[in-house]
Enzyme design. Structure first.
Site, PDB file in Angstrom:
ATOM      1  CG  HIS A 226      -1.752  -1.181   1.385  1.00  0.00           C
ATOM      2  ND1 HIS A 226      -1.367  -2.268   2.146  1.00  0.00           N
ATOM      3  CD2 HIS A 226      -2.961  -1.482   0.867  1.00  0.00           C
ATOM      4  CE1 HIS A 226      -2.314  -3.190   2.085  1.00  0.00           C
ATOM      5  NE2 HIS A 226      -3.286  -2.738   1.317  1.00  0.00           N
ATOM      6  CG  HIS A 412      -7.277   8.781   7.610  1.00  0.00           C
ATOM      7  ND1 HIS A 412      -7.941   7.741   8.214  1.00  0.00           N
ATOM      8  CD2 HIS A 412      -7.586   9.898   8.335  1.00  0.00           C
ATOM      9  CE1 HIS A 412      -8.617   8.199   9.265  1.00  0.00           C
ATOM     10  NE2 HIS A 412      -8.417   9.504   9.348  1.00  0.00           N
ATOM     11  N   GLY A 413      -7.861  10.340   4.202  1.00  0.00           N
ATOM     12  CA  GLY A 413      -8.807  11.390   3.860  1.00  0.00           C
ATOM     13  C   GLY A 413      -9.874  10.906   2.895  1.00  0.00           C
ATOM     14  CB  SER A 455     -12.125   4.476   9.037  1.00  0.00           C
ATOM     15  OG  SER A 455     -10.817   4.967   8.996  1.00  0.00           O
ATOM     16  N   GLY A 496     -10.818  -1.559  18.473  1.00  0.00           N
ATOM     17  CA  GLY A 496      -9.472  -1.492  17.915  1.00  0.00           C
ATOM     18  C   GLY A 496      -8.371  -1.936  18.853  1.00  0.00           C
ATOM     19  NE  ARG A 553      -3.008  -0.997   5.744  1.00  0.00           N
ATOM     20  CZ  ARG A 553      -3.800  -0.728   4.717  1.00  0.00           C
ATOM     21  NH1 ARG A 553      -3.661   0.390   4.062  1.00  0.00           N
ATOM     22  NH2 ARG A 553      -4.713  -1.587   4.341  1.00  0.00           N
ATOM     23  CG  ASP A 566      -2.532   8.517  14.092  1.00  0.00           C
ATOM     24  OD1 ASP A 566      -1.998   7.568  13.495  1.00  0.00           O
ATOM     25  OD2 ASP A 566      -3.749   8.578  14.346  1.00  0.00           O
ATOM     26  N   GLY A 568      -5.376   9.523  11.995  1.00  0.00           N
ATOM     27  CA  GLY A 568      -6.610   9.218  12.712  1.00  0.00           C
ATOM     28  C   GLY A 568      -6.871  10.217  13.832  1.00  0.00           C
TER      29      GLY A 568
END
Length: 588
Positions: A226, A412-413, A455, A496, A553, A566, A568
């Site tokens: 990734h 992430h966005g 997420s 999580g 990750r 981070d 998140g």
């Protein structure tokens, strides 16, 4: 002045690429593939599933083609759950795939060992088991560069999926029982090791920007599929030297000696020429020949890619008689054909049992009774606040993806935008008399159905827990808002299993909840609580830059994760900031 690099792709609207890809794939291989279920993300083998046979479900994010749907077909996977680019499929995608291949004797799920995949497949398994379907899991973890041997369970799955899927699919096709199929898949996982190198980044279709930067004369040893950073960046070296380093790490762990047999996979990451891949194989063979190790079978090509990334990986599977026989067992899929099935070896048609799937009710329709009405935050204002969060997340999409590109995979966005757009759409359908609890249930379902990755389950669990925590309230006052925030945070922690200091969104959530709870105990209003939570979340977000990642990750980076916020935690702060601003505006 540096000009921003934009990449070019042959696509239509980015939000439609997965549905259109699946349509194209199934259209190209109608004799092998079909789509089942309402989500359109369960790609099923035409002649694979049958009664009395263990169902094999594989899955993961798109962008790794031909993995994962390319391995669906007779003798290999019975179905694949297809996620968004670099994001796990959601539980609903996985459940549909599993239901489509359930032959009454259980299902084995195979996926890469990534947080998002583990969370989503686990949630799907919980739902399936409640419906009476036996489920077993195997998370492929073949990448020797992603964690040391004493933390092998933390390793990510890369091209080794190829061998593990092949072995499990063959075992199921031969009629092995559930426990035996699982055991053989685990044996293949234990016997398989990989290591890769990257020469260039890839770019997500939604952003059109490289997901990391690397010098023209550099390479990244141990790069993930990734775009996760590897163990070391160095000057580009001759192919024999690079191959030696990859092979040496794999040989060391497998403990291979003269007389052993292996299967070899030299895998291209998407933009590596066949010339280069065969040069790598040439050197692999030279090394194995010198050690007296027999190559029983070999594959050279693109089997687990990373969009258009330049680079390659080398995978070896140490064979015994059982694994060799399963590797040699016939299969027929779009991406892999081994041997041939006898023409008389027809597959008994699977009886199509009518399965009634209980549809979740997104929102309670009963009018609230005897609920606490104290507080400024009405259900209508709460909906406005959640809609505002979506707008802010979308506005900050590029920033969140850039943060993720440094220590993650750069999506992430994009992932958060997909989730919050789904939430906004679901909010439009909400009834005027829905409670905050019902709205939260609606949000959870929308986010989870739209988003795989980590997420999806994390935010869905947060919304469900938060809604349940305030189920006795019609409106939220300061205490109610603190309860909502606290339950959301605890839901994320439970799902999580992250703790403060792990460099995750929890490092923003925990100080936010602590600050908000203190204000609530002092009699503060809902707005006072949110103001304190927003400030606590911002401080927590900024503090993550000094932390070394221990979860997700980016945990593979070790000290290389220090110095970066981070993503998140950043999206958590954006969420709290948007909630606060929307409430301020509503009360003005």
């Amino acid at each position: 002045m540096n000009q921003e690099v934009k990449t070019k792709k042959l696509i239509n609207a980015p939000e439609n690429i997965i549905a259109e890809m699946i349509e194209g794939m199934v259209g190209a291989h109608p004799d092998m593939l079909r789509v089942e279920g309402s989500t359109g993300r369960a790609v099923v083998a035409v002649d694979g599933p049958r009664d009395g046979k263990v169902g094999i479900v594989v899955g993961g994010g798109s962008g790794h083609e031909p993995a994962f749907a390319g391995y669906v077909g007779r003798g290999l996977a019975d179905a694949a759950a297809v996620g968004n680019v670099f994001a796990s499929p959601s539980p609903s995608h996985i459940v549909e795939a599993a239901r489509a291949v359930d032959g009454g004797v259980g299902v084995v799920m195979l996926y890469g060992n990534y947080t998002g995949d583990v969370l989503n497949f686990t949630m799907a398994a919980e739902e399936l088991e409640q419906a009476g379907i036996a489920v077993r899991h195997v998370a492929v973890a073949d990448d020797v560069a992603s964690a040391p041997i004493d933390r092998k369970s933390e390793r990510r799955g890369i091209a080794g999926d190829f061998f593990v899927f092949k072995v499990a699919g063959a075992a199921a096709d031969l009629g092995e029982p559930l426990a035996r199929v699982e055991a053989l898949a685990q044996a293949a996982n234990e016997a398989t090791r990989s290591m890769g190198v990257a020469l260039s980044p890839c770019s997500l279709p939604q952003t059109g920007k490289p997901n990391f930067t690397i010098g023209d004369d550099e390479m990244e040893i141990g790069m993930g599929i990734h775009g996760e950073p590897g163990i070391r960046r160095q000057k580009l070296a001759p192919v024999d030297d690079v191959t030696d380093e990859l092979v040496e790490a794999v040989l060391k762990e497998l403990g291979l000696k003269a007389g052993d047999r292996v299967a070899v996979l030299v895998n291209g990451l998407g933009a590596t020429s066949q010339i280069e891949l065969y040069l790598i194989f040439r050197r692999v063979k030279q090394r194995l020949d010198a050690l007296g190790i027999d190559i029983h079978a070999s594959w050279v090509g693109e089997y687990a890619t990373s969009l258009e990334m330049a680079g390659a990986s080398v995978t070896l599977m140490k064979l015994d008689d059982t694994l060799q026989a399963l590797l040699d067992h016939p299969c027929r899929t779009p991406a892999l054909v081994v041997g041939a099935f006898e023409k008389t070896d027809g597959v008994a048609a699977r009886s199509r049992k009518a399965v009634k799937v209980a549809e979740s009710t997104a929102a309670a329709q009963e009018k609230p009774r005897e609920l606490l009405t104290d507080g400024d935050v009405t259900p209508a204002i709460f909906k406005t606040m959640m809609h505002a969060v979506g707008n802010e997340i979308i506005a900050e999409k590029n920033w969140l993806s850039e943060l993720d590109g440094v220590i993650g995979d750069g999506d992430h966005g994009v992932t958060m935008e997909i989730g919050w757009k789904a939430v906004q759409s679901a909010l439009e359908d909400a009834q005027d008399d829905e409670t905050i609890e019902a709205i939260c249930k609606r949000m959870a379902k929308a986010f989870l159905d739209a988003v795989g990755a980590s997420s999806g389950p994390l935010y869905a669990t947060a919304f469900l827990r938060a809604g349940t925590a305030v189920s006795h309230r019609l409106n939220l006052d300061g205490a109610g808002m603190a309860e909502w925030l606290s339950a959301a945070c605890q839901g994320i922690r439970d799902r999580g299993r992250a703790d403060p200091g792990d460099k995750t969104m929890i490092d923003a959530w925990v100080p936010a909840v602590e600050a908000g709870t203190k204000v609530a105990k002092d009699g503060g209003s809902a707005l006072d609580v949110l103001l304190a939570a927003r400030n606590g979340g911002e401080a927590g977000m900024k503090a993550t830059a000094a932390l070394e990642s221990r979860r997700g990750r980016s945990a593979k980076l070790g000290e290389r994760s220090v110095g970066h916020i981070d993503p998140g935690a950043a999206s958590t702060f954006v969420t709290l900031r948007a909630m606060t601003a929307a409430l301020q505006k509503a009360l003005a």
